[in-house]
Design a protein around this motif. Structure first.
Motif, short mmCIF file in Angstrom:
data_model
loop_
_atom_site.label_atom_id
_atom_site.label_comp_id
_atom_site.label_asym_id
_atom_site.label_seq_id
_atom_site.Cartn_x
_atom_site.Cartn_y
_atom_site.Cartn_z
N VAL A 195 -18.35 44.69 14.16
CA VAL A 195 -19.77 44.37 14.32
C VAL A 195 -20.43 44.31 12.94
N LEU A 201 -19.05 43.47 10.20
CA LEU A 201 -18.65 42.23 9.56
C LEU A 201 -19.50 41.07 10.06
N ALA A 202 -19.78 41.09 11.36
CA ALA A 202 -20.67 40.08 11.92
C ALA A 202 -22.06 40.19 11.29
N ILE A 225 -22.20 38.44 8.03
CA ILE A 225 -22.36 37.00 8.18
C ILE A 225 -23.80 36.68 8.57
N TRP A 257 -24.60 37.45 3.67
CA TRP A 257 -23.91 38.10 2.56
C TRP A 257 -24.88 38.72 1.55
N LEU A 263 -23.72 35.32 16.12
CA LEU A 263 -22.83 34.49 15.29
C LEU A 263 -23.01 33.01 15.61
N ILE A 295 -24.34 30.53 12.49
CA ILE A 295 -23.34 29.73 11.78
C ILE A 295 -23.93 28.40 11.34
N PRO A 332 -21.27 31.24 3.32
CA PRO A 332 -20.34 32.23 2.76
C PRO A 332 -20.06 31.95 1.28
N ILE A 347 -13.41 37.20 15.13
CA ILE A 347 -14.42 38.18 15.57
C ILE A 347 -14.69 38.03 17.06
N MET A 382 -14.34 40.85 19.93
CA MET A 382 -15.50 41.26 20.74
C MET A 382 -15.17 41.12 22.22
N SER A 401 -16.32 32.44 8.62
CA SER A 401 -17.43 31.70 9.21
C SER A 401 -17.33 30.24 8.85
#
Lengths: 268, 382
Positions: A200, A202-203, A206, A210, A253, A257, A262, B171, B175, B379
């Protein structure tokens, strides 16, 4: 609720900014939560436990760094392996369902804020500190260059690998702190104590594009979803509430996106 | 658990090269192919070597006789036909998840979601199994089909999110593992709990949905051996994967998307569609591991039944270098380790959790030594 997420998230920012995907955050948190409990019950001091927890986290982060930077293993495969390793090591050493009960970290009672574990305040400082380090210092610039443009680092005669090691190790320390916080709040170690918080986080990295501030803010959101589980006023079964942070992660996410960018050479 | 394997090994070792050549002739493999296979095998042997050394060190530190532990490990797996039957029984779910991971890897996708897919698959099979009471010839395929549809559907979500929005599948599949486990846990505890039982489990499935044991056809296998037709299904799926990847247009497109998505697009392959159906295929295969547990082992859905078959599948896929036949053997090897670890725990005080560490180190070594998998950042926008 957000503190362990934010700590792991900040760790993720360091690692990913240096160009290393760090899915191992989960494993780092798990093993340092374990280290905290072992250290505290052995020495009787929560601070010693904290140090040992961070030590465990950093050590396993080092393994990830060696595999993915020096041996150029696929960073995601390596990270997943690190997570298994953490599960394996903790279950190997702790064969009972739960560990003995240990002390938590000192609570600081600050005016205006109320009484929370000192790590909550430290996290706030670390968020600001990370921002300053990454964006206001030459070292931060180099670390970011490792993730953005290898050529620029090469031209300066600096080693990309070294800055990546620093990034991954920093994530080991921070996610390690997050793991220690989990164990300190729970007062014991149990398998699955991290419950996917590393992923989570890490999400959140994103989602937070960053950057430290936005990542910490994203962690607040996820922490809120986590906190809802404790809310027993509604007639919603607990298993379904458990899904909430994971669902939220997926939804967020999808929404983010393409808008979030990134580091250019992340994962290479 | 008797006899001395050491004698036979030293006996056969000078003959080994000949055996390889003759085997190769039988399988009509040419000389350069042998070199290629050996070259591919070398890093794996190296990784296995590192793992064995590390394992020995840990066992030594625990104050156990290392050779004795290995002797138990080998005898427990290959000591008798009965033992080997148990190994194949243990390996069956790993073959499914290993192949599922392999199929996805070939397309450049990392399906860590096998765990969730086998949970929803297993639940679907159980649901059909305890609701209906048809003759076996109808009910068994129906249960398997339900599992595969559920697994494919569950995996499709991650595939669609990747294809439509470019969200990395890693991810999302993780999840969805958490969600699948929580969801099935909810369904078992709140809706389908077997009456009068403390264990969180559903009522048993109909007798006609039980997968028959191999011992019922083959008299020389002890009647108590749990090896069942799920293993034959696993062999069939292995053959299917090999055929599919090597001989069909779909398999070709799948590999093309994995190796060179740009080329695939240029060549008129719909990368998004391939991504989605690859995930579905992978999920359908992974769900069969749930079928193995529900229809071939426990005959009901037990909450939280899987000890991480989905994750061990990743080790099998890496160990088999994503080649279906090799993955089959890798899964059997891991199954043997799994069973061996249990016996070792019984006879010595080496805990079976050591197996988890070994598996993680194995993946790390394999990934460090040779494995290059086409992938981008978490991503990646497609």
């Amino acid at each position: 609720m957000s503190t362990p997420l934010a700590l792991a998230g900040l760790g993720g920012v360091y690692s990913e900014r240096s160009g290393v995907v760090n899915i191992a955050l989960e494993g780092i948190m798990l093993i340092s939560a374990f280290g905290y409990v072992i250290g505290t019950s052995a020495s009787g001091s929560a601070w010693a436990g904290l140090l040992i927890g961070i030590g465990f986290g950093t050590a396993i982060a080092l393994v990830h760094a060696i595999a993915s930077i020096s041996f150029r293993a696929d960073q995601i495969v390596s990270g997943v392996a690190i997570n298994f390793l953490a599960i394996g090591v903790t279950e190997f050493l702790n064969r009972k369902a739960t560990s003995p009960r240990v002390e938590g970290l000192t609570q600081w009672n600050l005016p205006l804020f109320g009484s929370y574990s000192c790590l909550v305040y430290i996290t706030l400082l670390l968020t600001v500190g990370t921002h300053v380090f990454l964006f206001k210092t030459p070292w931060g610039l180099r670390l970011r260059a490792a993730g953005e443009s290898t050529e620029a680092l090469n031209m300066l005669g600096l080693s990309r690998a070294r800055w990546q090691y620093i990034g991954v190790m920093a994530s080991g320390v921070l996610a390690g702190l997050g793991g220690c916080f989990l164990a300190s709040e729970a007062h014991y170690f149990t398998k699955g104590i991290t419950a996917g918080r590393g992923y989570v986080a890490l999400a959140a990295v994103i989602f937070g594009n960053w950057t430290p501030y936005k990542t910490a803010a994203a962690c607040l959101l996820f922490g809120f979803a986590n906190a809802l589980q404790l809310e027993s006023r509604w007639q919603i079964p607990s298993q379904l509430l458990q899904c909430l942070p994971y669902l939220l992660t997926m939804v967020v996410l999808v929404g983010v996106i393409g808008k979030s960018k990134p580091p250019a050479s992340l994962g290479k | 658990m008797n006899g001395h394997p050491n004698n036979t090994i030293s006996h056969t070792s000078p003959v080994l090269p000949f055996v390889i050549v003759i085997m190769a002739r039988i399988l009509s493999i040419s000389r350069p192919q042998i070199t290629r296979i050996l070259r591919a095998g070398l890093p794996i042997a190296f990784a296995l070597g590192i793992v064995i050394v590390l394992n020995s060190l840990i066992i030594g530190m625990l104050g156990q006789n290392v050779l004795e532990v290995y002797r138990i490990l080998v005898l427990s797996a290959f000591g008798s036909l009965d033992d080997f039957g148990y190994v194949l029984f243990n390996a069956t779910p790993l073959i499914f998840t290993g192949l599922a991971v392999t199929i996805a890897f070939k397309c450049g996708l990392f399906n860590i979601g096998c765990e969730g897919q086998l949970y929803v698959g297993g639940f679907a099979a159980a649901w059909v199994g305890f609701h209906f009471n048809f003759p076996a010839i109808i009910l068994i395929p129906l249960c398997v089909l339900a599992a595969m549809v559920a697994g494919a559907g569950w995996a499709a979500v991650a595939g669609i999110l990747k294809a439509k929005f470019g969200v990395h599948e890693v991810i999302n599949t993780i999840m969805m593992n958490f969600i699948a486990i929580a969801l099935t846990s909810y369904l078992v505890a709140e809706i389908y709990q077997e009456a009068g039982q403390m264990t969180p489990q559903t009522p048993p499935i109909s007798d006609t949905a039980h997968l028959p044991r191999i011992a019922t056809f083959l008299a020389f296998i002890p009647k108590s051996n749990p090896l069942n037709v799920a293993f034959l299904l696993a062999l069939l799926v292995t053959l299917f994967c090999q055929f599919f990847l090597k001989r069909t247009q779909y398999g070709y497109e799948l590999k093309l998307v994995g190796d060179a998505p740009e080329v695939a697009t240029y060549g008129g392959v719909h990368v998004g569609a391939v991504t989605v159906w690859t995930m579905m295929l992978s999920g359908a295969i992974a769900s069969l591991a749930g079928v193995w547990d529900v229809m071939g082992y426990r005959h009901r859905f037990l909450d939280n039944f899987s000890p991480g078959f989905g994750y061990t599948g990743i080790a099998a896929a890496l160990l088999g270098r994503n080649h279906p036949y090799a993955v089959l053997f890798a899964a059997i090897l891991l199954g043997a380790l799994n069973k061996g670890a249990l016996d070792v725990e019984i006879w010595t005080n080496v805990p079976r959790e050591l197996f988890l560490i070994i598996q993680a180190v194995l993946i790390l070594c394999l990934a460090s030594i040779q494995f290059k998998w086409h992938a981008g950042p978490l991503s990646k926008t497609t």
